[in-house]
Write a protein that holds these residues in place. Sequence first.
Motif, mmCIF file in Angstrom:
data_model
loop_
_atom_site.group_PDB
_atom_site.id
_atom_site.type_symbol
_atom_site.label_atom_id
_atom_site.label_comp_id
_atom_site.label_asym_id
_atom_site.label_seq_id
_atom_site.Cartn_x
_atom_site.Cartn_y
_atom_site.Cartn_z
ATOM 1 N N TYR A 276 36.218 76.020 55.592
ATOM 2 C CA TYR A 276 36.602 76.324 54.223
ATOM 3 C C TYR A 276 36.142 75.183 53.334
ATOM 4 N N THR A 291 32.485 83.758 50.736
ATOM 5 C CA THR A 291 33.018 83.675 52.087
ATOM 6 C C THR A 291 32.871 82.268 52.662
ATOM 7 N N GLN A 323 39.954 84.815 50.733
ATOM 8 C CA GLN A 323 39.252 84.761 52.013
ATOM 9 C C GLN A 323 39.761 85.855 52.960
#
Length: 861
Positions: A276, A291, A323
Motif C-alpha cells: 500500500y 490499486t 482498496q
Amino acid sequence: MNSRNPAVGLVWVMVLCVCGSVRAETLRFPADRPVDILHIKLDLTVDIPKKFAGGSAEIRFVPLRRVSSIRFDAVDFDVTRVTLGVDGEAARPVEYSNDGEVIEILLGDRPLGPADRATLRIEYSVTDPEQGLHFFAPSEAEPDIPYVVWSQGESIENRYWFPCFDHPNEMQTTEMIVTVGAGNEVISNGHLVSKKKNADGTMTFHWLQDKPHVAYLVTLVVGEFHVEQESWRGIPVVYYVPKDHKDDVERSFGNTVRMLEYFSQIIGVDYPWDKYAQICAEGFGGGMENTSATTLGTGTLHDERAHLDFSSDGLVAHELAHQWFGDLVTCKDWSHLWLNEGFASYLEPVWYEHDRGRDEYDYAIYQDMKGAIRGGKKRPVVDLKYEHPDDMFDSRAYPKGSAILHMLRDRLGDAAFWKSVALYLTEHRHTPVESTDLRKACESVTGRSLQRFFYDWTERAGAPDLDVNFKWIEEDKLARIEVKQKQETDAFHFPLEVAFHFDDAETVTFRRKITDKEARFFYPLPKKPTMVLVDPNNAVLKELKEKKGRDLWVNQLERAPHIVGRINAAEHFGKKGSDRDVKVLAKALMEDSFWGVSVQVADALGEAGGDKARDALLDGLAHEHPKVRAACARELGSFHRDDKVAGALRNIIEKGDPSYRVESSAIRSYGKIMTKGNVEFFVSLLDRDSHREQIRSAALGALGRREDASALDVLIEWTGRGHPRRCRGSAISALGTLADDVHLEDAEMTRAVDALTACLKGERRRIRSSAVRALRGLGKAARPAVPVLRSMAANDPEPRVRKSAKTAVEKITADKPEQIQLSELREELDKLRDEKESLEERLERLETRRETKDAEETDDE
C-alpha cells in the motif's frame, strides 16, 4: 463526420446555446465485451520535460465470441506499428484504423473465436495528452514547480495514454516497465519486480500487478520524492512525498497501519494487495484509489499548527477503504458508483468511531445526511441516465451512499451488517458488481427481504420530508404522535423510533414501521415525558420538522444522549431567535461536551441574529476548541459594520490565533462586515504563509468585497501565474465578486473580464473552472468572453468544464434578443470557416511534403 473536429463541435454548441438547453440523456448499461482482456503490459519511456510517453502496449486476450475486429479506447495516439500473435504463432503485422478516439484492429479474413489465445502489440506514443497523464515542470512564471508526471484514470481518462477497454466491467492484470531519467522514482500498481540503472544513466522500473483490476485504476507516477516505508503483516506500506515535506509524513499518515489492521478486521476480508503506497504529487487534488498505490494532493500534508484542527485521517481512510470497495470489487457500470464511493465515504466515520469515539461517527453521519438531502432531491442514486460518467460523482454517490449504509447497518445490526459485507466481497472478489449483489448478500445472511429498502434508497430520488407532532393527553396518560410525509412522491417505508424520557432517567422507546404518507400512534406512558426524541439515533435519512412544547426542546438541547438530538434543538432555537432562545443557545455553545454540537450552535446563533447572539458569539471566540472559535468567527460575518464585532475580529487578525482556520475565518468575516477601505491592511496579509493558503485566500476574498475598485489591480495581478494555484483560484473568484458588486468604469470592467478570460486558456482544470464561474456571475458584462466560452463548451477535455462553460454562455447571453445572438454566431462561424480553410491548406502542404519524403525513401530502398 469526425467527432473530434473542433469546428463541428463548436457549431453545435453555439446552436444549442441559442436554441435552448438540451440534456442528452441516454440509458446507460455496462459496455459490451467481445473479448476478455487477460493482461496489459506497458513498456514505456517517459520524458517529463518533453511531456512524452512512448513505447509499446502488449495486450493478451481471449475472444468471448467470433470477432472480425476489436476496438480499443485510445485517444490521440501516434501509432507506428501493430502486430498480432495467435495461439503461440509468431506475431504478424495487422491492419488497423486509428481515428483519434479508437484503435480498431481489423482481422480481415482471419476472425478469432473463443478457442483462440491472442497477443496484440501496439507501438505508439503520446505527447502532452489532454487527459489521463499530466505533466508538470518549472517555467519562468512558476520556477518552483517540480518535474513530475501522474496519471488519473477515473472515470474514463486512462485511454489518453494507453490502449485499453476503458470501462469498469473489464478486469485484467497489468504490468508496467518504465524508463525515466536518473533521480526519479516510478510508482505503479502491484509489486516492484526490478529496478535497474541503464548504461545511458536512465533508470528502468518494472512493476507487476498480478491480481486483476479495471483499467481506470492503472497508475503511473514519476518524479523525485522523499520515500519512507513501514510494514503491516509483512506488506510494504510506503509514503512518497515532496522532499520539502519529509517532516510531515508521520503527522499526515501516522494512522495508516492502524487503519489497515482495523479495516481488515471489521470488514472481514484482509487487505487484498501486495503493498500500500500513498504518493503526494504536485498539482493533484484530493485522492485517487489506484490499486495498491493511492495518489494524493500535497494539501493533505500539513504542519504542526494545521494539525490543531486539520487531519488527513478522513482522506486516508476514504482512499484506503477503496482498496476493498472500488478496487477488489468495482461497480459494473457508473450507474452503481455508490458501491465504490458510498462505502469509501462510510468507512471514514467508521474509522472515527473506532479512533475517536461514537460522537465523531455520529457527527460525520449527520454531515453526510445533510449533504445527501441537499444533493439527492432530483435524481436517484442508481441512475441509468447520465451524459458522462463524471456526472455520477456527486452527493448521491458520496454522502447519500454513506447514509444508506448507515441505515442498512442500523436495520441489520452490527454483526449481520459486517458479515453481509464480508460475504459480498468474498463472493465477488475481483469482479464487477451491481447494487443487487450487495442486496443479495445481505438477504443471504439475514433472511430479510430488502428489495423495498434498496428501492426506496437507491432507485428513488429524495428522502422523506417529515412533519412530526407530539401531544400529551393527560387524562389518558397517552402520548400522541402524528407523522406526515410531505414530499410529493409516494411514501417511503422505514422504521421510526420515538424515545420518551422522564426526570427519573427512565426511558421508554417505541419503534413503528412507517408505510403511509400519514400515520398516527398512541403510546401509553406512566407520566408526561420531559423529553421526546424522534429518531433518537438518527437512523433514518430525512428532513424533519417537529411540533412540541418549548420545555421539551430545552431539555433536548441540554440532555439528549445523541448529538443530533442536541443539534436539532439548536437549529430549532436558531430559527425562533427570541432573547430567551438565544440565552439557551449561548449556554450550550460554551457547555456542550462535544465540539461539533457547539459548531452547530454557533450556526444557530448566526441565524438568530441580534445583539445577544452577537455577544454570545464574541464569547465563543475564547472557546478551547479551534473549530468552535472558527465557527464563531465565521458567523460574526453576518453582523455588518458592527464596531464591537469589527474590533474583536481585527484583534484576532493582528495578534493571530494558534489555528490557521480561526485566523482565516476572522479575515473573511472582517472583510464581509468592513467593506470600505482597508485595502492596504488586507494586502499586508498576503505575506502570511498558511496550510492550503487559507490566510492568503481569505485576504483575497476580503479584497473582492471592497465597495470600490481600489483592489482591482491587486486581484488582477493575483489571478496570474507565479502565484500559488489556490491563491489564483481565490483571486479569480474575488475578482468576479468585485466586478459583479461594484460599479466599475467601462475600462475597469474590460480589464477584469480580460483577466478572467485569460484564465480560460492553457490552464489547469481548477483555474479554468474558477474563471468560468466568475464570468457566469457577471452576466451580460462578460459578453466579450462568450467566443472563448463557446469554444470551451465544445472542446474542453473536462466534461464538467464543458457543461459549466455551456451554462455560462446561456446565462451571459440570456437577455440578448435571439436575432442578435444569431448575428454574432454567424460572425463566429465565418471566422471558423476561414480558420478551417487555412488549416486545410496547411494540412495539404504537409501531406504533400510527407508523400514526397515517402517517395524519396522508397527510391532510396
